[in-house]
Structures are given as C-alpha cells and as structure tokens.
Design a protein around this motif. Structure first.
Motif, mmCIF file in Angstrom:
data_model
loop_
_atom_site.group_PDB
_atom_site.id
_atom_site.type_symbol
_atom_site.label_atom_id
_atom_site.label_comp_id
_atom_site.label_asym_id
_atom_site.label_seq_id
_atom_site.Cartn_x
_atom_site.Cartn_y
_atom_site.Cartn_z
ATOM 1 N N ILE A 109 63.613 -3.968 -11.409
ATOM 2 C CA ILE A 109 64.476 -5.105 -11.099
ATOM 3 C C ILE A 109 65.518 -5.296 -12.199
ATOM 4 C CG2 ILE A 109 64.572 -7.613 -10.828
ATOM 5 C CD1 ILE A 109 63.528 -6.157 -8.416
ATOM 6 N N ARG A 110 66.781 -5.380 -11.745
ATOM 7 C CA ARG A 110 67.888 -5.729 -12.627
ATOM 8 C C ARG A 110 68.558 -6.983 -12.060
ATOM 9 N NH1 ARG A 110 68.323 -0.140 -11.895
ATOM 10 N NH2 ARG A 110 69.943 -0.393 -10.322
ATOM 11 N N PRO A 111 69.192 -7.799 -12.898
ATOM 12 C CA PRO A 111 69.823 -9.029 -12.393
ATOM 13 C C PRO A 111 70.894 -8.760 -11.351
ATOM 14 C CG PRO A 111 69.621 -9.116 -14.776
ATOM 15 C CD PRO A 111 69.259 -7.726 -14.381
ATOM 16 N N VAL A 112 71.586 -7.613 -11.504
ATOM 17 C CA VAL A 112 72.639 -7.257 -10.561
ATOM 18 C C VAL A 112 72.415 -5.814 -10.108
ATOM 19 C CG1 VAL A 112 75.115 -6.936 -10.193
ATOM 20 C CG2 VAL A 112 74.301 -8.845 -11.598
ATOM 21 N N ILE A 113 72.422 -5.605 -8.792
ATOM 22 C CA ILE A 113 72.318 -4.258 -8.223
ATOM 23 C C ILE A 113 73.647 -3.956 -7.547
ATOM 24 C CG2 ILE A 113 71.150 -2.803 -6.524
ATOM 25 C CD1 ILE A 113 68.658 -4.504 -6.905
ATOM 26 N N THR A 114 74.207 -2.790 -7.833
ATOM 27 C CA THR A 114 75.483 -2.379 -7.246
ATOM 28 C C THR A 114 75.246 -1.280 -6.230
ATOM 29 O OG1 THR A 114 76.655 -2.926 -9.295
ATOM 30 C CG2 THR A 114 77.788 -1.498 -7.727
ATOM 31 N N VAL A 116 62.218 -9.678 0.265
ATOM 32 C CA VAL A 116 63.208 -10.756 0.336
ATOM 33 C C VAL A 116 64.417 -10.236 1.105
ATOM 34 C CG1 VAL A 116 62.515 -11.986 -1.755
ATOM 35 C CG2 VAL A 116 64.125 -10.075 -1.928
ATOM 36 N N GLU A 117 65.091 -11.143 1.815
ATOM 37 C CA GLU A 117 66.237 -10.765 2.637
ATOM 38 C C GLU A 117 67.387 -11.703 2.353
ATOM 39 O OE1 GLU A 117 66.941 -11.170 7.254
ATOM 40 O OE2 GLU A 117 65.732 -9.385 6.852
ATOM 41 N N SER A 118 68.590 -11.164 2.287
ATOM 42 C CA SER A 118 69.770 -11.971 1.988
ATOM 43 C C SER A 118 70.243 -12.720 3.230
ATOM 44 C CB SER A 118 70.906 -11.078 1.480
ATOM 45 O OG SER A 118 71.455 -10.325 2.560
ATOM 46 N N MET A 119 71.148 -13.645 3.006
ATOM 47 C CA MET A 119 71.873 -14.254 4.115
ATOM 48 C C MET A 119 72.819 -13.203 4.704
ATOM 49 S SD MET A 119 70.843 -17.356 4.480
ATOM 50 C CE MET A 119 72.158 -18.209 5.347
ATOM 51 N N PRO A 120 73.313 -13.407 5.951
ATOM 52 C CA PRO A 120 74.232 -12.422 6.538
ATOM 53 C C PRO A 120 75.452 -12.181 5.648
ATOM 54 C CG PRO A 120 73.456 -13.938 8.215
ATOM 55 C CD PRO A 120 72.969 -14.482 6.898
ATOM 56 N N TYR A 121 75.829 -10.924 5.551
ATOM 57 C CA TYR A 121 76.959 -10.504 4.722
ATOM 58 C C TYR A 121 78.092 -10.068 5.636
ATOM 59 C CZ TYR A 121 79.714 -7.263 1.837
ATOM 60 O OH TYR A 121 80.731 -6.594 1.206
ATOM 61 N N SER A 122 79.306 -10.563 5.386
ATOM 62 C CA SER A 122 80.474 -10.194 6.177
ATOM 63 C C SER A 122 81.293 -9.156 5.414
ATOM 64 C CB SER A 122 81.351 -11.422 6.466
ATOM 65 O OG SER A 122 80.649 -12.356 7.256
ATOM 66 N N THR A 123 81.472 -8.009 6.018
ATOM 67 C CA THR A 123 82.151 -6.912 5.340
ATOM 68 C C THR A 123 83.659 -7.111 5.278
ATOM 69 O OG1 THR A 123 82.452 -4.513 5.310
ATOM 70 C CG2 THR A 123 82.377 -5.562 7.460
ATOM 71 N N VAL A 124 84.259 -6.613 4.210
ATOM 72 C CA VAL A 124 85.717 -6.558 4.081
ATOM 73 C C VAL A 124 86.178 -5.132 3.803
ATOM 74 C CG1 VAL A 124 85.943 -8.936 3.284
ATOM 75 C CG2 VAL A 124 85.600 -7.103 1.609
ATOM 76 N N SER A 125 85.245 -4.240 3.557
ATOM 77 C CA SER A 125 85.592 -2.856 3.213
ATOM 78 C C SER A 125 86.069 -2.105 4.448
ATOM 79 C CB SER A 125 84.385 -2.145 2.601
ATOM 80 O OG SER A 125 84.000 -2.778 1.404
ATOM 81 N N VAL A 126 87.059 -1.265 4.262
ATOM 82 C CA VAL A 126 87.653 -0.537 5.383
ATOM 83 C C VAL A 126 87.664 0.951 5.091
ATOM 84 C CG1 VAL A 126 89.092 -2.480 6.098
ATOM 85 C CG2 VAL A 126 89.996 -0.803 4.481
ATOM 86 N N SER A 127 87.581 1.725 6.148
ATOM 87 C CA SER A 127 87.711 3.173 6.051
ATOM 88 C C SER A 127 88.110 3.704 7.418
ATOM 89 C CB SER A 127 86.396 3.812 5.588
ATOM 90 O OG SER A 127 86.580 5.189 5.319
ATOM 91 N N ALA A 128 88.439 4.973 7.455
ATOM 92 C CA ALA A 128 88.839 5.615 8.715
ATOM 93 C C ALA A 128 88.604 7.118 8.599
ATOM 94 C CB ALA A 128 90.301 5.326 9.038
ATOM 95 N N ASP A 142 73.144 -10.119 -6.452
ATOM 96 C CA ASP A 142 72.423 -10.876 -7.473
ATOM 97 C C ASP A 142 70.955 -10.961 -7.070
ATOM 98 O OD1 ASP A 142 74.771 -11.315 -8.882
ATOM 99 O OD2 ASP A 142 75.229 -13.139 -7.743
ATOM 100 N N VAL A 143 70.074 -10.551 -7.979
ATOM 101 C CA VAL A 143 68.639 -10.546 -7.703
ATOM 102 C C VAL A 143 67.957 -11.593 -8.569
ATOM 103 C CG1 VAL A 143 66.534 -9.174 -7.674
ATOM 104 C CG2 VAL A 143 68.730 -8.095 -7.135
ATOM 105 N N ASP A 144 67.237 -12.499 -7.924
ATOM 106 C CA ASP A 144 66.412 -13.472 -8.640
ATOM 107 C C ASP A 144 64.968 -12.988 -8.561
ATOM 108 O OD1 ASP A 144 65.209 -15.621 -9.818
ATOM 109 O OD2 ASP A 144 65.540 -17.011 -8.152
ATOM 110 N N ILE A 184 67.627 -12.345 -2.945
ATOM 111 C CA ILE A 184 68.709 -11.389 -3.163
ATOM 112 C C ILE A 184 69.949 -11.938 -2.467
ATOM 113 C CG2 ILE A 184 67.968 -9.997 -1.169
ATOM 114 C CD1 ILE A 184 69.062 -7.551 -2.669
ATOM 115 N N THR A 185 71.097 -11.969 -3.195
ATOM 116 C CA THR A 185 72.300 -12.633 -2.701
ATOM 117 C C THR A 185 73.528 -11.796 -3.014
ATOM 118 O OG1 THR A 185 71.266 -14.760 -3.208
ATOM 119 C CG2 THR A 185 73.630 -14.776 -2.727
ATOM 120 N N PRO A 186 74.363 -11.506 -2.015
ATOM 121 C CA PRO A 186 75.633 -10.833 -2.327
ATOM 122 C C PRO A 186 76.453 -11.677 -3.281
ATOM 123 C CG PRO A 186 75.187 -10.761 0.030
ATOM 124 C CD PRO A 186 74.175 -11.698 -0.560
#
Length: 435
Positions: A187-192, A219-231, A135-137, A120-122
């Motif tokens: 399983i779908r190729p792309v999960i949102t 399965v585990e993804s590589m580390p994901y770096s967030t860009v989403s912001v909220s307050a 993306d899910v393989d 599984i990959t962002p």
C-alpha cells in the motif's frame, strides 16, 4: 521481486527424505513463498501470527538452531540445540544445522504487517491525461525478507487493482470494454495507473495472504468519469487494375491521380470533438482542409505531397490526441500514345489501342478515319479502342486521334497523330467506312 505461491495440504513441509520443517498446530496455515535460488533460502513462510507458535525440524539427529536478521546468515546468533524452538514476534531468518548440512529459512510474522483497506478515491485534481492518480486510505507496508548474504528482497502482497478501460479490436475496427488488473506489491498513499478510456470504478482487493486465510479485504471507488482520449486510424487506397496506367514502384499511398483514399478513425468514449486535417506542410502549419467525420473518403487530384492526420479532444479541450501522419504523394502527369495495333491477329496481344498514362485527371479522345468520319470516342484513359465501328472491325489502314487532357500537375495536353491498323484478318478494304 515477486514469488509464486506453493500450495500445501498440511502444516508439515518435507525438504529431504529424512527431514521435515513443521509448525505447531494453527487454524491459519503458514503461507509458503518460493524464493529465488540466489537468495540461498530453502523457503519463506508467512504466518498470520507467530505468537505462541513453535517450529520443529525432525531428523532423528541433533538439531542446532540459529537466528539471523538483515545482516545475513554470517551474523546468525545461536539459539540452542533441540528439535523445536519458540518463535518470537519479529521477522527473522533461521539456520537449521543437522546431519552435517545447513538449511536456511525466513519467517514473516504477518501481524507486524497487517493490511487495512479503508477507501480508494480518484485524485480530485488530475492534470495528466495519460495517467490517473488514486488516493488510498489504508495501511499495508512493504514486506521484506533478507537473503543469507543480507540482501533485502521484497515479498509482494499481490494486491489486485482492477478497473475497466477500452481496447482496440483490429479485426472489427472498434473499441470494446475490457478489464485491466494491476498487481500492487504494497500500500502506497497514491497509486498511479494508465488513465482509463471509459467511465469505470476502481476496485482494490487482497492481499494474497489474507485471501489464503479466507479474510481478504475489498474497497471500491465512487464512479469515475473519464476525460482521456485516444483513437486508432487506418488509410485504405482504392486500387485500380489498369494495365496502361503507370504506377510508382514502392509508393505506399498515392501514385497516379485521381487517387481515392478512405481514412477511418475509431474513437474512445470521451472524444467530443474530432476532425481529419490535411496540409501541404508536414508540421500542419497551416492546415489547408478540415473534415469532421470519422470516416473520410478523399480524392487527391493535384501533384505533390499532402499530409493527413486525425485530431480528437475531450469536451473541455484539456485532453488531445493526434494520430501519426499519413503521407500521400501524387506524381507528375504523363501521356503517351502508340501508333499501331493489330486487332484479331493475336488475341490478347496488342489487340487494343490504348494510351499509356499517369496522373491524368481529365481526358477526351476522338478517333477518325481518313475521310473524317468519327468512329470512336472516350473520356476514360484506362479504356481503349478495339478497332471496331458499329460492332464490326474496320479495314486495315491509317486512322487519326485527337486528344485533349489535363494532368494533376496542371499540364495541358493537346495531342494528335496516326493510328495504323496492321495484320487485320477478314477485313474488306473496298471503301470508306460511312454512317
């Protein structure tokens, strides 16, 4: 549609006092899935493999078997009359007729729907700051059973997608890390998913059938770096308990100036730039003032309405957040002066000389006796004169005030007039008050 698992402790399952549906011995027990009553099915069974398996229905009476598919039980094909039958490799429904009653079941051969999780990959090109694509393989198709009327019903695999995000704690006024778990039916190729507000990894595990058979996959993804912001923002007005200050009924923020409000913002991890914005225009065009701190204490001194909002963005400026606007309304000024009071006569009732005011931002008052001696002065309109001079009550009679003040609306006040002290007790009127 999802169905709850029903735990079983034996291969044979009882449905009425004189009947049992059972499967031939197998190391991996069939997993029952309880159907909705509207399906007409008594139960659904998921078998790890139906190859070489037999199914039996024990009643002591003749049992007639029929098989049906996606068309429903009305199109069932008769198999024969016996206590047991051999299962095929396909998913299908069975009608069991015995003792004048019909029983309906659906059997899933899991070997037709094997799960395989590879990775599984962002997604590399994420454009939406509110959603993250993964993306899910792997493989793990949609499992469907059919009701007795031929209606397709999904049997969820209950795959678990887990990752960390931030949740706002209103009690503490801060964000804290929390785990989010989302159920994936197949399983779908792309999960949102909703974009996480902190750096994390995504873990996909299951499915519930393999886990029942002690063969679950992860399965585990590589580390994901967030860009989403909220307050999360709050506004708290400093309250004044002045009995002589006029207030606007029902006003949420603002009222009488000077009005002090503390605006606070809690921000998520990816926020790199933030500011409080103040404007006279509700569209914030133009923005009149900007303050980059998360906690802002601001004193409103001018009549009118000011709109306040919080803005945040990530380092690239790709993801932005705007808070709802706070509306602060300051009313026009007012200043009224009484002409009499009665110190000592009735404690707590009209025993101080106080002006009635609203939105007065500067104030200067001087009080004189009839010989021109200044006996009291003050610059805070919320306080008053208690009728004393040098710690002693002055005699009853006429005194004079002179006031210069300015309102939040720019109005200048120059007031003067009489103050009559009446009904004073134990006061010597033998002569003027002097230094």
């Amino acid at each position: 549609m999802k169905y709850a698992l029903i735990a079983i402790s034996a291969v044979a399952i009882s449905f009425c006092s004189n009947a049992q549906l059972s499967f031939s011995d197998t190391q991996d027990k069939p997993v029952p899935v309880s159907p909705e009553p509207s399906t007409g099915l008594e139960n659904i069974y998921v078998l790890r493999s139906s190859a070489g398996m037999t199914i039996s229905f024990h009643t002591g009476e003749a049992v007639k078997w029929s098989r049906f598919g996606s068309n429903g039980a009305a199109y069932a094909e008769e198999i024969g009359v016996s206590e047991s039958i051999s299962l095929g490799s396909e998913d299908c429904g069975y009608v069991v007729e015995t003792g004048g009653r019909s029983h309906y079941y659906w059997i899933v051969n899991y070997s037709n729907h094997r799960l395989q999780l590879n990775s599984i990959t962002p997604a590399a090109n994420q454009q939406d700051c509110s959603m993250t694509e993964l993306d899910v393989d792997g493989s793990g198709d949609r499992i469907v059973c059919y009701t007795i009327n031929g209606r397709g019903v999904e049997i969820s695999r209950d795959l678990k997608l887990s990752y960390n995000t931030l949740a706002y704690d209103a009690d503490n006024g801060t964000y804290s890390q929390t785990e989010t778990v989302q159920t994936i039916p197949y399983i779908r190729p792309v999960i949102t998913v909703d974009a996480p507000y902190c750096n994390t990894t995504f873990t996909l595990s299951g499915d519930r059938f393999l886990e029942e058979w002690k063969a679950g996959q992860t399965v585990e993804s590589m580390p994901y770096s967030t860009v989403s912001v909220s307050a999360e923002t709050t506004a708290e007005q400093t309250e004044r308990d002045n009995d002589n200050e006029q207030t606007a009924a029902g006003a949420s923020l603002g009222g009488s100036a000077p009005c002090e409000i503390t605006f606070s913002a809690a921000i998520t991890d990816a926020v790199s730039f933030h500011e409080w914005q103040l404007a006279r225009n509700p569209e914030f065009d133009p923005i009149d003032d900007r303050y980059t701190q998360t906690d802002l204490t601001y004193t409103f001194r001018e009549q009118g309405t000011v709109y306040v909002r919080f803005f945040a963005a990530d380092a690239s400026g790709q993801c932005e957040y705007f808070s709802p606007s706070y509306e602060v309304t300051i009313g026009e000024s007012s200043l009224l002066c009484p002409n009499a009071f009665s110190p000592q006569s009735s404690p707590g009732v009209n025993d101080e000389w106080k002006v009635s005011y609203k939105s007065i931002i500067s104030f200067d008052c001087h009080i004189f006796n009839r010989w021109g001696t200044e006996i009291f002065s003050f610059t805070d309109p919320s306080i008053g004169w208690d009728g004393k001079y040098k710690g002693k009550y002055v005699p009853a009679g006429t005194y004079y005030y002179v006031i210069k003040a300015r309102g939040a609306d720019g109005r200048d006040y120059k007031l003067s007039g009489d103050i009559n002290i009446i009904n004073a007790k134990n006061i010597n009127e033998s002569g003027p008050v002097t230094d």
